[in-house]
Design a protein around this motif. Structure first.
Motif, mmCIF file in Angstrom:
data_model
loop_
_atom_site.group_PDB
_atom_site.id
_atom_site.type_symbol
_atom_site.label_atom_id
_atom_site.label_comp_id
_atom_site.label_asym_id
_atom_site.label_seq_id
_atom_site.Cartn_x
_atom_site.Cartn_y
_atom_site.Cartn_z
ATOM 1 N N MET A 183 0.703 -1.141 -0.046
ATOM 2 C CA MET A 183 0.049 0.008 0.138
ATOM 3 C C MET A 183 1.081 1.387 -0.075
ATOM 4 S SD MET A 183 -2.848 -1.732 0.105
ATOM 5 C CE MET A 183 -2.699 -3.464 0.276
ATOM 6 N N ALA A 184 0.311 2.275 -0.615
ATOM 7 C CA ALA A 184 1.135 3.411 -0.455
ATOM 8 C C ALA A 184 0.506 4.851 -0.834
ATOM 9 C CB ALA A 184 2.087 3.296 -1.850
ATOM 10 N N SER A 185 0.739 5.988 -0.526
ATOM 11 C CA SER A 185 0.067 7.308 -0.754
ATOM 12 C C SER A 185 0.861 7.676 -2.229
ATOM 13 C CB SER A 185 0.420 8.248 0.103
ATOM 14 O OG SER A 185 2.076 8.619 0.031
ATOM 15 N N ILE A 212 1.925 -0.156 -9.896
ATOM 16 C CA ILE A 212 0.340 0.219 -10.053
ATOM 17 C C ILE A 212 -0.063 -0.613 -10.897
ATOM 18 C CG2 ILE A 212 -0.131 2.060 -11.681
ATOM 19 C CD1 ILE A 212 1.112 4.346 -10.089
ATOM 20 N N ALA A 213 -1.370 -0.701 -10.645
ATOM 21 C CA ALA A 213 -2.265 -1.370 -11.816
ATOM 22 C C ALA A 213 -3.246 -0.610 -12.357
ATOM 23 C CB ALA A 213 -2.958 -2.773 -10.897
ATOM 24 N N MET A 214 -3.524 -0.463 -13.470
ATOM 25 C CA MET A 214 -4.421 0.422 -14.107
ATOM 26 C C MET A 214 -5.427 -0.255 -14.875
ATOM 27 S SD MET A 214 -1.825 3.230 -15.823
ATOM 28 C CE MET A 214 -0.291 2.549 -15.810
ATOM 29 N N GLU A 262 -0.812 -7.678 -7.263
ATOM 30 C CA GLU A 262 -0.729 -7.036 -5.901
ATOM 31 C C GLU A 262 -0.010 -5.726 -5.791
ATOM 32 O OE1 GLU A 262 1.447 -10.130 -3.773
ATOM 33 O OE2 GLU A 262 -0.177 -11.181 -3.421
ATOM 34 N N PRO A 263 -0.886 -4.803 -6.580
ATOM 35 C CA PRO A 263 -0.350 -3.411 -6.586
ATOM 36 C C PRO A 263 -0.217 -2.598 -5.319
ATOM 37 C CG PRO A 263 -2.611 -3.526 -7.482
ATOM 38 C CD PRO A 263 -2.045 -4.802 -7.053
ATOM 39 N N SER A 264 0.162 -1.603 -5.205
ATOM 40 C CA SER A 264 0.345 -0.675 -4.013
ATOM 41 C C SER A 264 -0.763 0.432 -4.468
ATOM 42 C CB SER A 264 1.567 -0.001 -3.906
ATOM 43 O OG SER A 264 2.527 -0.853 -3.822
ATOM 44 N N ILE A 299 -9.944 -4.570 0.528
ATOM 45 C CA ILE A 299 -8.418 -5.008 0.148
ATOM 46 C C ILE A 299 -7.454 -3.867 0.552
ATOM 47 C CG2 ILE A 299 -8.338 -3.916 -2.233
ATOM 48 C CD1 ILE A 299 -7.855 -7.304 -1.830
ATOM 49 N N GLY A 300 -7.992 -2.485 0.641
ATOM 50 C CA GLY A 300 -7.535 -1.503 1.112
ATOM 51 C C GLY A 300 -6.190 -0.848 0.472
ATOM 52 N N THR A 301 -6.562 -1.176 -1.013
ATOM 53 C CA THR A 301 -5.457 -0.477 -1.631
ATOM 54 C C THR A 301 -5.660 0.844 -2.165
ATOM 55 O OG1 THR A 301 -4.907 -2.674 -2.792
ATOM 56 C CG2 THR A 301 -4.243 -0.899 -4.072
ATOM 57 N N THR A 302 -5.103 1.695 -1.995
ATOM 58 C CA THR A 302 -5.258 3.388 -2.521
ATOM 59 C C THR A 302 -5.705 3.064 -4.001
ATOM 60 O OG1 THR A 302 -3.135 3.733 -1.259
ATOM 61 C CG2 THR A 302 -3.765 5.486 -2.689
ATOM 62 N N THR A 303 -6.788 4.168 -4.109
ATOM 63 C CA THR A 303 -7.284 3.755 -5.374
ATOM 64 C C THR A 303 -7.488 5.453 -6.106
ATOM 65 O OG1 THR A 303 -8.409 1.896 -5.067
ATOM 66 C CG2 THR A 303 -9.380 3.197 -6.768
#
Ligand code: ATP
Length: 339
Positions: free
Chosen positions: A1-3, A78-80, A152-154, A184-188
């Motif tokens: 995870m990431a900002s 990153i996943a797009m 498993e992107p951030s 999943i809590g991934t920054t979106t």
């Protein structure tokens, strides 16, 4: 995870006005941030720069606090997912999801485990052997998300991923996508021009116009306290009423505009002369179209409010003082406090 952060991020194509103009943005770790704005305002260009698909003219992109401006997309974790899901038509759903993992030489056992996990989360286990053409638009969208998820992107970058769905499916896909992101809590970061999507899904919304952020905040704040007349009229359907008022513009939402004498009159109510011209009955609500002086305005009532509104005659309507928002006539910017 990431900002995800952008600092002074700018993109200029040729001699035109910048498509993205010095944008400073911070999506916190785990946040669902929506970029909302009209067609051509620069949303996609901003997202593509964050993803590394478009080099910025100036400014920086930071992921997890690290500057990634000059890193290629694959180095950004990153996943797009874009409007067109771009699934490979000749491959099964399973192979489509496996594709990025094979490209990264993920060991077979781990790959199978990750695909099973993503398929379970997105409810597509029973479609793994099918080809994309044997799926509905919504199912294809879930496959595209699964393919993004197994990496498993951030950070997820989503560009109008629901725009191919019909209204009913969109509503359930919105719900699924939001639940999935929460679990999943991934920054979106999610791009849309649809205010209903933005209001319903975002932790915060950044409203963009002509390459600049006009306002950023939680949906309620953007709706209740718009920073300028652009935001006031871009959100809300029908939008905020704007009426010329001495040296300013006064704004109020259609649902705050009531006949005087109803809704527990208050001393602080402001009265407006209103002439109604037309009523629209929409099942759950009634819209009354009319004018205050030469300004067109709309009143919105729940259909349970059965009070008859007479057409074509001067009426007295009111708005509670706290629901009036004042804007500068020249700049459109919000003026502080009640007047
Ligand atoms: P939409 O909702 O219609 O997709 P958007 O808000 O995503 O719009 P962008 O696609 O970011 O808008 O485009 C912003 C501006 O930049 C537009 O005026 C567009 O014409 C321009 N633009 C985008 N890509 C290029 C390019 N490769 N070359 C020149 N101009 C471009």
């Amino acid at each position: 995870m990431a900002s995800v952060e952008t600092r002074g991020l700018t993109k200029q194509f040729g001699e035109h006005q910048p498509a993205v103009d010095r944008i400073d943005l911070l999506a916190a770790d785990g946040e669902f941030l929506v970029l909302l704005g009209p067609s051509g305002c620069g949303k996609t260009t901003l997202l593509r720069m964050i993803g590394g698909l478009e080099p910025p003219t100036s400014g920086d992109v930071l992921i997890g606090g690290t500057v990634v401006t000059n890193l290629p997309p694959r180095a950004r974790r990153i996943a797009m997912v874009f409007q067109s899901y771009a699934l490979y038509p000749h491959m099964s759903v399973y192979d489509n999801i496996a594709f990025p993992l094979k490209a990264h030489h993920v060991p077979k056992a781990e790959m199978e485990q990750r695909i099973a996990w993503a398929a379970r989360i997105l409810g597509i286990e029973e479609y793994l052997k099918r080809k994309p053409r044997q799926l509905s638009g919504g199912q294809r969208q879930r496959v595209a998300l699964a393919r993004a998820l197994v990496r498993e992107p951030s950070v997820f970058l989503l560009d109008e991923p629901l725009s191919n769905l019909d209204a009913q499916r969109r509503a359930s896909a919105r719900d699924e996508l939001q639940q999935f992101q929460r679990s999943i809590g991934t920054t979106t970061i999610y791009v849309t021009h649809d205010q209903v999507e933005a209001m319903g899904m975002g932790d915060r919304i950044a409203v963009i116009n002509q390459g600049q952020i006009r306002q950023i905040g939680p949906p309620r704040e953007i709706y209740d306290d718009p920073a300028d007349t652009f935001v006031a009229t871009f959100l809300g359907s029908p939008p905020m009423n704007l009426v010329n008022d001495d040296d300013a513009i006064v704004g109020f939402r259609p649902e705050h505009f009531h006949p005087a004498g109803t809704h527990q009159p208050q001393d602080s109510d402001r009265l407006f002369p209103f002439v109604a011209h037309r009523e629209e009955y929409l099942g759950s609500e009634r819209l009354i179209y009319g004018e205050i002086g030469s300004d067109k305005v709309v009143a919105r009532f729940p259909a349970t409010f059965v009070h008859q509104i007479e057409m074509g005659v001067p009426l007295e309507f009111k708005v509670a003082q706290r629901d009036l928002k004042y804007f500068d006539r020249e700049t459109g910017l919000r003026l502080e406090g009640a007047r």
